[in-house]
Design an enzyme around this catalytic site. Structure first.
Site, PDB file in Angstrom:
ATOM      1  N   ASP A 137      59.124  10.828  15.405  1.00 38.81           N
ATOM      2  CA  ASP A 137      60.138   9.887  15.858  1.00 38.81           C
ATOM      3  C   ASP A 137      60.138   9.731  17.380  1.00 38.81           C
ATOM      4  O   ASP A 137      61.151   9.396  17.971  1.00 38.81           O
ATOM      5  CB  ASP A 137      61.520  10.389  15.373  1.00 38.81           C
ATOM      6  CG  ASP A 137      62.554   9.274  15.403  1.00 38.81           C
ATOM      7  OD1 ASP A 137      62.153   8.113  15.378  1.00 38.81           O
ATOM      8  OD2 ASP A 137      63.748   9.590  15.471  1.00 38.81           O
ATOM      9  N   LEU A 161      64.151   6.069   3.799  1.00 41.06           N
ATOM     10  CA  LEU A 161      63.313   6.605   2.725  1.00 41.06           C
ATOM     11  C   LEU A 161      64.175   7.333   1.687  1.00 41.06           C
ATOM     12  O   LEU A 161      65.071   8.098   2.039  1.00 41.06           O
ATOM     13  CB  LEU A 161      62.276   7.574   3.292  1.00 41.06           C
ATOM     14  CG  LEU A 161      61.138   7.872   2.306  1.00 41.06           C
ATOM     15  CD1 LEU A 161      60.092   6.761   2.338  1.00 41.06           C
ATOM     16  CD2 LEU A 161      60.483   9.215   2.605  1.00 41.06           C
ATOM     17  N   CYS A 201      78.669  -0.350   2.702  1.00 42.72           N
ATOM     18  CA  CYS A 201      78.639  -0.443   4.174  1.00 42.72           C
ATOM     19  C   CYS A 201      79.962  -1.003   4.710  1.00 42.72           C
ATOM     20  O   CYS A 201      80.351  -2.115   4.349  1.00 42.72           O
ATOM     21  CB  CYS A 201      77.462  -1.303   4.637  1.00 42.72           C
ATOM     22  SG  CYS A 201      77.406  -1.429   6.444  1.00 42.72           S
ATOM     23  N   CYS A 217      75.764  -2.122  12.718  1.00 45.24           N
ATOM     24  CA  CYS A 217      75.658  -0.785  12.115  1.00 45.24           C
ATOM     25  C   CYS A 217      76.438   0.250  12.940  1.00 45.24           C
ATOM     26  O   CYS A 217      76.218   0.390  14.148  1.00 45.24           O
ATOM     27  CB  CYS A 217      74.176  -0.415  12.050  1.00 45.24           C
ATOM     28  SG  CYS A 217      73.879   1.260  11.492  1.00 45.24           S
ATOM     29  N   ASP A 245      76.982   8.034   7.549  1.00 46.41           N
ATOM     30  CA  ASP A 245      76.136   8.436   6.418  1.00 46.41           C
ATOM     31  C   ASP A 245      76.432   7.665   5.142  1.00 46.41           C
ATOM     32  O   ASP A 245      75.872   7.984   4.088  1.00 46.41           O
ATOM     33  CB  ASP A 245      76.355   9.928   6.107  1.00 46.41           C
ATOM     34  CG  ASP A 245      75.683  10.843   7.111  1.00 46.41           C
ATOM     35  OD1 ASP A 245      74.652  10.439   7.671  1.00 46.41           O
ATOM     36  OD2 ASP A 245      76.183  11.952   7.319  1.00 46.41           O
ATOM     37  N   CYS A 247      75.756   4.820   3.612  1.00 45.03           N
ATOM     38  CA  CYS A 247      74.722   4.234   2.754  1.00 45.03           C
ATOM     39  C   CYS A 247      73.776   5.305   2.204  1.00 45.03           C
ATOM     40  O   CYS A 247      73.217   5.154   1.117  1.00 45.03           O
ATOM     41  CB  CYS A 247      73.957   3.120   3.470  1.00 45.03           C
ATOM     42  SG  CYS A 247      73.025   3.657   4.915  1.00 45.03           S
TER      43      CYS A 247
END
Ligand code: SF4
EC number: 1.17.99.6
Length: 375
Positions: A137, A161, A201, A217, A245, A247
């Protein structure tokens, strides 16, 4: 390198990876995702990267590992399970408590993974006499789609992922090599008709499945964004003082997840349900000491207090007012602005009583705007 030797090498790397604490391992060809440049270009054209200009600046390299390193032939993707002990959403109703994202409740995973990746890459380089490069990252490499190509999981409709074995909770790292390694089967997208992550969300940050607009977001605003949080996102932030956290936590695949076996990634008790009243009183030195080694430290004291004050403004508890008022005189305009918002949320009459005197002493235009803005 003969095929049988490559197979043995991969077996050795897998065994070593597991001993080093990696929970999942897969291999993709460096050219496994020819679709990425176009997808990335669309996202950048739409502006979904918000003000993270580094994403646009690295577009060409980001879309293809071979543009990052022209000799790259294979990518080894590794995952570390950071499965939390409790559901991160449990804390959202506890308004006097600061909710820190599961990935940030202990040590910074970059610090933990990087040394282990280097050790594994060193083994590969020594055994095969090849070149290697390590990424966690920290470079423009799209680990998630490559991890999908390597069979670790699939990019869910929230774009993160998802693993059948570890649910939403994998940190990823990658090793690039100029050696041809036998690739794993890509993982099939397995969301089916589920849309839980999109529906949960709090700020409708998903323009559609597999698309995330960072401009909406809360994880982006609470961690990456440097200025005042836009007004429309302050109430939805609730008590999320670092990341979000929702989603991830709502994904049904988490039922197969397990708690991280890495002690340094399990929640530190003091980060599990920290009182907002304690956090807002931290001075810079105490903030640095408390969050030493944690990702939270990276946002700095002022941004941290901004988030904590927004949490307090959402706490619906007037006993917190004295602590808010001490931050009205903070040296940072970012903190003063957040304190004004919290004050106006908790006690509009008290805010009105302080407004004119405070405005007379205030030079910063963004802070002055807070006194007159909409709550
Ligand atoms: Fe896919 Fe549902 Fe998980 Fe979202 S919540 S990633 S749609 S399975």
């Amino acid at each position: 390198m003969p095929q049988s030797d490559t197979g043995k090498l991969v077996d050795e790397l897998k065994t070593r990876a597991e001993a080093l604490g990696f929970d999942t391992f897969g291999i993709a060809r460096a050219d496994a995702r020819p679709d990425l440049p176009e997808k990335l270009h669309t996202a950048l054209t739409e502006g979904w990267h918000a003000d993270m200009e580094w994403m646009a600046e690295t577009e060409e390299r980001r879309g293809d590992p071979r543009r990052l390193w022209h000799a790259a032939r294979s990518v080894i993707l590794l995952g570390v399970n950071y499965g939390p002990e409790t559901d991160p959403m449990d804390l959202l109703a506890e308004k006097r408590v600061g909710n820190i994202s599961a990935y940030a409740r202990n040590r910074d995973y970059h610090d933990i993974i990087k040394g282990r990746l280097k050790e594994l890459a060193g083994l590969l380089a020594r055994r095969a006499g090849v070149d290697v490069k390590v990424f966690v990252d920290t470079a423009p490499l799209m680990e998630k789609p490559l991890a999908e190509a390597a069979g670790l999981g699939w990019q869910g409709k929230h774009s993160v992922l998802v693993s059948r074995k570890f649910g939403s909770w994998l940190f990823l790292g990658a090793i690039l090599t100029d050696l041809d390694l036998p690739p794993d089967q890509p993982h099939a997208e397995s969301c089916g008709s589920c849309t839980k992550c999109l529906d949960i969300c709090p700020t409708n940050a998903f323009p559609g499945p597999f698309r995330l607009d960072a401009r909406k977001c809360l994880a982006y605003y609470s961690v990456e964004h440097k200025g005042p949080i836009p007004r429309e996102f302050r109430a939805p932030m609730g008590n999320r003082i670092y990341g979000c956290d929702d989603c991830l936590a709502v994904c049904p695949w988490n039922k197969f997840a397990s708690i991280s076996r890495e002690a340094k990634l399990r929640s530190r008790p003091e980060f599990e349900r920290p009182a907002l009243t304690d956090l807002v009183q931290l001075d810079d030195a105490a903030f640095r000491a408390l969050f030493a080694g944690s990702p939270v430290k990276r946002i700095g004291h002022a941004r941290f207090l901004r988030n904590v004050l927004i949490g307090i403004g959402n706490a619906d508890d007037q006993t917190l007012l004295p602590l808010v008022e001490t931050r009205l005189g903070d040296a940072s305009p970012l903190v003063r602005g957040a304190a004004i918002w919290a004050l106006r949320r908790l006690d509009p009459e008290r805010a009105e009583a302080l407004r004119l005197d405070s405005l007379a002493q205030e030079d910063d235009s963004s802070v002055r705007a807070e006194w007159d803005g909409v709550v």
